[in-house]
Design a protein around this motif. Structure first.
Motif, PDB file in Angstrom:
ATOM      1  N   VAL A  60       0.837  -1.204   0.000  1.00  0.00           N
ATOM      2  CA  VAL A  60       0.000   0.000   0.000  1.00  0.00           C
ATOM      3  C   VAL A  60       0.872   1.254   0.000  1.00  0.00           C
ATOM      4  O   VAL A  60       0.613   2.206  -0.746  1.00  0.00           O
ATOM      5  CB  VAL A  60      -0.943   0.007   1.217  1.00  0.00           C
ATOM      6  N   ASN A  61       1.908   1.267   0.825  1.00  0.00           N
ATOM      7  CA  ASN A  61       2.801   2.428   0.903  1.00  0.00           C
ATOM      8  C   ASN A  61       3.448   2.722  -0.443  1.00  0.00           C
ATOM      9  O   ASN A  61       3.639   3.893  -0.810  1.00  0.00           O
ATOM     10  CB  ASN A  61       3.878   2.205   1.969  1.00  0.00           C
ATOM     11  N   ILE A  64       0.742   4.347  -2.878  1.00  0.00           N
ATOM     12  CA  ILE A  64       0.299   5.725  -2.633  1.00  0.00           C
ATOM     13  C   ILE A  64       1.415   6.743  -2.876  1.00  0.00           C
ATOM     14  O   ILE A  64       1.160   7.949  -2.878  1.00  0.00           O
ATOM     15  CB  ILE A  64      -0.261   5.895  -1.196  1.00  0.00           C
ATOM     16  N   PHE A  70      -1.434   3.366  -8.468  1.00  0.00           N
ATOM     17  CA  PHE A  70      -2.619   3.332  -7.614  1.00  0.00           C
ATOM     18  C   PHE A  70      -3.844   3.025  -8.470  1.00  0.00           C
ATOM     19  O   PHE A  70      -3.928   3.489  -9.602  1.00  0.00           O
ATOM     20  CB  PHE A  70      -2.784   4.699  -6.927  1.00  0.00           C
ATOM     21  N   PRO A  71      -4.821   2.243  -7.995  1.00  0.00           N
ATOM     22  CA  PRO A  71      -4.889   1.620  -6.665  1.00  0.00           C
ATOM     23  C   PRO A  71      -3.975   0.408  -6.542  1.00  0.00           C
ATOM     24  O   PRO A  71      -3.273   0.055  -7.494  1.00  0.00           O
ATOM     25  CB  PRO A  71      -6.368   1.228  -6.565  1.00  0.00           C
ATOM     26  N   VAL A  72      -4.025  -0.237  -5.389  1.00  0.00           N
ATOM     27  CA  VAL A  72      -3.170  -1.391  -5.108  1.00  0.00           C
ATOM     28  C   VAL A  72      -3.441  -2.484  -6.141  1.00  0.00           C
ATOM     29  O   VAL A  72      -4.594  -2.817  -6.420  1.00  0.00           O
ATOM     30  CB  VAL A  72      -3.430  -1.923  -3.685  1.00  0.00           C
ATOM     31  N   THR A  81     -10.695  -2.274  -2.910  1.00  0.00           N
ATOM     32  CA  THR A  81     -10.324  -1.382  -1.814  1.00  0.00           C
ATOM     33  C   THR A  81     -10.871  -1.862  -0.477  1.00  0.00           C
ATOM     34  O   THR A  81     -10.196  -1.759   0.549  1.00  0.00           O
ATOM     35  CB  THR A  81     -10.835   0.044  -2.099  1.00  0.00           C
ATOM     36  N   LYS A  95      -3.606   2.825   7.018  1.00  0.00           N
ATOM     37  CA  LYS A  95      -5.014   2.909   6.621  1.00  0.00           C
ATOM     38  C   LYS A  95      -5.429   4.365   6.426  1.00  0.00           C
ATOM     39  O   LYS A  95      -6.107   4.704   5.455  1.00  0.00           O
ATOM     40  CB  LYS A  95      -5.880   2.233   7.680  1.00  0.00           C
ATOM     41  N   LEU A  98      -3.875   5.710   3.259  1.00  0.00           N
ATOM     42  CA  LEU A  98      -4.564   5.192   2.073  1.00  0.00           C
ATOM     43  C   LEU A  98      -5.876   5.935   1.838  1.00  0.00           C
ATOM     44  O   LEU A  98      -6.186   6.332   0.711  1.00  0.00           O
ATOM     45  CB  LEU A  98      -4.830   3.696   2.235  1.00  0.00           C
ATOM     46  N   LYS A 101      -5.158   9.343   0.379  1.00  0.00           N
ATOM     47  CA  LYS A 101      -4.758   9.291  -1.025  1.00  0.00           C
ATOM     48  C   LYS A 101      -5.935   8.939  -1.925  1.00  0.00           C
ATOM     49  O   LYS A 101      -6.008   9.399  -3.073  1.00  0.00           O
ATOM     50  CB  LYS A 101      -3.632   8.269  -1.218  1.00  0.00           C
TER      51      LYS A 101
END
Length: 225
Positions: A60-61, A64, A70-72, A81, A95, A98, A101
């Motif tokens: 995730v880090n 973002i 993005f997205p994951v 999501t 969290k 996320l 973002k």
């Protein structure tokens, strides 16, 4: 008696083996760190890969930090999501980042406001969400101008800084184009004249207008020499 002992031993071994198989089914291997993770503590991506909480947080880090990632995703497939947020229940900081973002990236680039202070640069929201010209930053308390996106200038007109003015002069002399959406200067190195800016606006490199309003009519088929 020996026969009975052998039968009992087989039953015990069989029971232990079945228990082992059941326990094994409740754990999976994390695709990133290869640790065994219990099923109730893992995120399963659409591609069937599994992530432990710490590796999910790292994924995730990374996503973002760069909007293009993005997205994951895993194996180029978007991870829902809701599934990601659930997997971050024990990672409150990640969290929150996320969620922030998600709000930022859901806003068209041409509409985004950021704190102009270089040491801050926090996302402030969409320009349409502010009625006043003055936009305060909740992080550093600096105030920016909604219109020019620079530090607030009481009693004076919005003007671009000297560096931006020089860039626009260079763009004119070099034949570069300016995106009609976010006003970014674009230099086309190769390809056709239909330009898709990072802000999402599709415009013509010849006339600088959005493709749907392009006055050349054949810009999609004309290549600059």
């Amino acid at each position: 008696m020996l026969f009975k002992f052998d039968t009992d031993l087989k039953k015990v071994v069989g029971k232990l083996w079945r228990r082992h198989l059941r326990a094994k089914k409740r754990t999976v291997e994390c695709i990133s760190c290869f640790d065994e993770v219990t099923l109730n503590n893992v995120l399963r991506a659409p591609c069937k890969h599994n992530y432990c909480p710490s590796c999910l947080a790292a994924l995730v880090n990374e996503s973002i930090k760069d909007e293009s990632r993005f997205p994951v995703r895993c194996c180029k497939k978007k991870v829902p999501t809701t599934r990601v947020l659930k997997g971050l229940d024990d990672q409150s900081d990640v969290k929150r980042a996320l969620l922030a973002k998600m709000c930022e990236y859901a806003t068209p680039q041409s509409k985004r406001l950021y704190c102009p202070a270089k040491e801050c640069s926090s996302f402030l929201g969409a320009d349409s969400s502010f009625k006043s010209q003055r936009v305060p930053c909740p992080a550093c308390q600096k105030v920016s101008c909604k219109w020019c996106r620079r530090p607030m200038h009481e009693g004076s007109l919005c003007v671009e800084d000297e560096a931006t003015q020089q860039l626009r002069c260079a763009a004119i002399s070099e034949g570069w184009q300016t995106c009609p959406g976010c006003r970014a200067v674009v230099q086309r190195l190769e390809g056709c004249n239909s330009i898709m800016c990072r802000c999402g606006v599709n415009f013509c490199y010849l006339c600088g207008m959005k493709m749907k309003n392009c006055r050349h009519g054949q810009c999609l088929r004309v290549n600059a020499s």
